[in-house]
Design a protein around this motif. Structure first.
Motif, short mmCIF file in Angstrom:
data_model
loop_
_atom_site.label_atom_id
_atom_site.label_comp_id
_atom_site.label_asym_id
_atom_site.label_seq_id
_atom_site.Cartn_x
_atom_site.Cartn_y
_atom_site.Cartn_z
N ASP A 175 0.94 -1.22 -0.52
CA ASP A 175 0.15 -0.22 -0.18
C ASP A 175 0.81 1.25 -0.30
OD1 ASP A 175 0.84 0.35 2.44
OD2 ASP A 175 -1.35 0.16 3.66
N GLY A 176 0.47 2.68 -0.25
CA GLY A 176 0.68 3.24 -0.31
C GLY A 176 1.55 4.13 1.49
N ASP A 177 1.85 2.77 2.51
CA ASP A 177 2.77 3.17 3.47
C ASP A 177 4.36 2.22 3.08
OD1 ASP A 177 0.95 5.28 4.47
OD2 ASP A 177 -0.59 4.16 5.37
N LEU A 178 4.49 1.77 2.16
CA LEU A 178 4.75 0.84 1.85
C LEU A 178 4.64 -0.74 2.96
CD1 LEU A 178 7.39 2.72 1.96
CD2 LEU A 178 6.69 2.35 0.14
N ARG A 179 3.41 -1.05 3.03
CA ARG A 179 3.26 -2.27 3.92
C ARG A 179 2.36 -3.14 3.03
NH1 ARG A 179 3.21 -2.05 9.80
NH2 ARG A 179 3.07 0.09 10.58
N ILE A 180 3.16 -4.37 3.64
CA ILE A 180 2.48 -5.88 2.21
C ILE A 180 1.53 -6.20 2.35
CG2 ILE A 180 3.05 -8.50 1.74
CD1 ILE A 180 5.60 -7.43 2.92
N THR A 181 0.20 -5.58 1.72
CA THR A 181 -1.03 -6.09 1.46
C THR A 181 -1.51 -7.63 0.87
OG1 THR A 181 -1.42 -5.11 -0.98
CG2 THR A 181 -2.06 -3.27 1.75
N ALA A 182 -0.49 -8.13 0.36
CA ALA A 182 -0.73 -9.17 -0.09
C ALA A 182 0.96 -10.23 -0.82
CB ALA A 182 -1.62 -9.80 -0.83
N CYS A 183 1.60 -11.25 -0.56
CA CYS A 183 3.20 -11.79 -1.38
C CYS A 183 2.42 -13.72 -0.67
CB CYS A 183 3.72 -11.50 -0.22
SG CYS A 183 3.26 -12.22 0.89
N ASN A 184 3.12 -14.01 -1.64
CA ASN A 184 2.84 -15.26 -2.68
C ASN A 184 4.11 -16.18 -1.44
OD1 ASN A 184 5.11 -14.28 -3.56
ND2 ASN A 184 4.45 -15.45 -5.67
N GLY A 185 4.52 -17.43 -1.86
CA GLY A 185 5.39 -18.08 -1.20
C GLY A 185 6.19 -17.79 -1.42
N CYS A 205 5.36 1.38 -9.00
CA CYS A 205 4.71 2.12 -8.40
C CYS A 205 3.60 2.39 -9.56
CB CYS A 205 5.56 3.74 -8.12
SG CYS A 205 3.99 4.23 -7.14
N TYR A 206 2.12 2.26 -8.75
CA TYR A 206 0.95 2.13 -9.84
C TYR A 206 -0.42 2.81 -8.86
CZ TYR A 206 -0.64 -1.96 -7.61
OH TYR A 206 -1.43 -2.93 -7.21
N ARG A 207 -1.34 3.53 -9.46
CA ARG A 207 -2.55 3.69 -8.55
C ARG A 207 -3.69 2.87 -8.80
NH1 ARG A 207 -2.27 9.05 -6.54
NH2 ARG A 207 -0.49 9.24 -6.92
N LEU A 208 -4.24 2.87 -7.63
CA LEU A 208 -5.61 2.30 -7.87
C LEU A 208 -6.21 3.27 -6.83
CD1 LEU A 208 -7.04 -0.76 -8.38
CD2 LEU A 208 -5.62 -1.64 -6.48
N ARG A 209 -7.75 3.26 -7.62
CA ARG A 209 -8.71 4.19 -6.59
C ARG A 209 -8.23 5.12 -5.97
NH1 ARG A 209 -9.24 -1.30 -4.57
NH2 ARG A 209 -10.93 -2.19 -6.03
N SER A 210 -7.33 5.76 -6.30
CA SER A 210 -6.60 7.13 -6.45
C SER A 210 -5.22 6.94 -4.89
CB SER A 210 -7.61 8.29 -6.22
OG SER A 210 -8.60 8.69 -6.79
N GLN A 211 -5.04 5.77 -4.99
CA GLN A 211 -3.96 5.51 -3.67
C GLN A 211 -2.79 4.92 -4.37
OE1 GLN A 211 -4.89 6.01 -0.21
NE2 GLN A 211 -6.06 7.48 -0.92
N LYS A 212 -1.47 5.63 -3.99
CA LYS A 212 -0.42 5.10 -4.82
C LYS A 212 -0.13 3.74 -3.77
CE LYS A 212 3.98 6.58 -5.17
NZ LYS A 212 4.97 7.76 -4.79
N GLN A 213 -0.09 2.30 -4.85
CA GLN A 213 0.27 1.62 -4.78
C GLN A 213 2.05 1.25 -5.49
OE1 GLN A 213 -2.28 -0.85 -2.67
NE2 GLN A 213 -3.16 1.43 -2.78
N TYR A 214 2.26 -0.40 -4.91
CA TYR A 214 3.76 -1.26 -5.55
C TYR A 214 3.42 -2.46 -5.49
CZ TYR A 214 5.21 3.33 -3.29
OH TYR A 214 5.46 4.70 -2.78
N LEU A 215 4.10 -3.24 -6.58
CA LEU A 215 3.79 -4.39 -6.85
C LEU A 215 5.90 -4.47 -6.79
CD1 LEU A 215 3.22 -7.29 -7.79
CD2 LEU A 215 4.22 -6.06 -10.54
#
Length: 314
Positions: free
Chosen positions: A198-208, A273-283
């Protein structure tokens, strides 16, 4: 008398047709008023007004002939008491073919109990909402959203229901679910480590694979900062770099700062870096390049050794 019967049917057809609007909210607001209007007026309608009622009914039908939503009424025996043009167009029946026929002529057998149960479960003017399946005259399966109310005339009970065709919505939902499942399977099965931030650089999902690359159990990573696996002296710099990334930009670097069970691991790290629902996100994508680097070092050592042998005097 025959006049009263004719007037009653005319008023029923006309009043019921006016229930068709663009939203089910309006349906529910109009149903109690129109049901009461129907009962009050047909009882007192004199014979001289029967022709006027029939004319008004035809006016209603002409006005509403192009609507895409529909309305129907069932009696307590489960037979169609009335249906407006929208419902007839949706199902492909004519009024002559449908009025007086059992609900099973349109609705699937597994939907009938839920519809008929409203007669025993609803109090007068109570509202209900159901999702049912039906078939039109061409045997095409329809998924319908129904909303309506129960009203009574003495000992007689009628179920007034508006319907909306949501077949395409359900088909699209199935496609979305299939796509999400396919994405999830690819996300989990790929040997490349993947993490969403998320925009705070916290992991929202990750794979094994990502969890293995950073030496953490899968379940413990969600919600934690991406910098947690890094040494303390590198966290601030990595955080500052990621936060300064522009939207649509991709970065790449290699690191040997990750330790898994006391073993140093070389990782290739890609971040976009990309934007989702006006929020900065990272892959973030990671790949273990420890073995690759080991082989490269051996090749470099071999090359150096052979060059020394080649360059040394005989």
């Amino acid at each position: 008398s025959a006049a009263n019967v004719a007037a009653r049917k005319a008023m029923a057809y006309g009043v019921l047709d006016t229930l068709v609007t663009d939203t089910q909210r309006v349906y529910l607001e109009l149903l109690p008023f129109l049901a009461e209007r129907l009962l009050d007026q047909y009882r007192t309608l004199p014979f001289s007004d029967a022709g006027h009622a029939l004319h008004r009914s035809r006016t209603y039908r002409k006005m509403l002939a192009t609507t895409t939503d529909g309305l129907f009424a069932l009696d307590a025996a489960g037979h169609f008491w009335d249906a407006n043009p929208g419902f007839l167009d949706l199902t492909g029946f004519t009024r002559r073919e449908l009025i007086g026929e059992p609900a099973g002529r349109v609705f699937q057998a597994d939907s009938i109990p839920g519809i008929m149960r409203q007669f025993s479960e609803l109090d007068e003017n109570d509202h209900y909402q159901l999702e049912v399946s039906a078939r039109d005259t061409g045997q095409q399966l329809l998924v319908l959203q129904m909303a309506g109310m129960l009203f009574r005339d003495g000992d007689e009970a009628y179920l007034l229901s508006s319907v909306r065709d949501i077949t395409e919505v359900r088909q699209l939902s199935a496609v979305v679910r299939e796509s999400e499942e396919r994405y999830r399977n690819i996300f989990e099965a790929t040997p490349v480590g993947l993490a969403l931030l998320d925009g705070d650089l916290r992991i929202t999902a990750c794979n094994g694979s990502f969890s293995q690359h950073v030496g953490q159990p899968d379940t413990s990573m969600t919600g934690k900062p991406i910098t947690d696996p890094l040494p303390d002296n590198r966290r601030a710099a990595v955080r500052s770099f990621l936060q300064s990334m522009e939207e649509g930009k991709t970065s790449f670097h290699e690191t040997t700062d990750v330790s898994i069970s006391g073993r140093r691991v070389d990782l290739a790290v890609y971040c976009r870096c990309y934007r989702l629902r006006s929020q900065k996100q990272y892959l973030v994508a990671t790949q273990d390049i420890t073995e690759r680097n080991r082989v490269l070092r051996q090749l470099q050592e071999s090359e150096t050794r052979f060059r020394e042998i080649f360059d040394s005097p005989a």
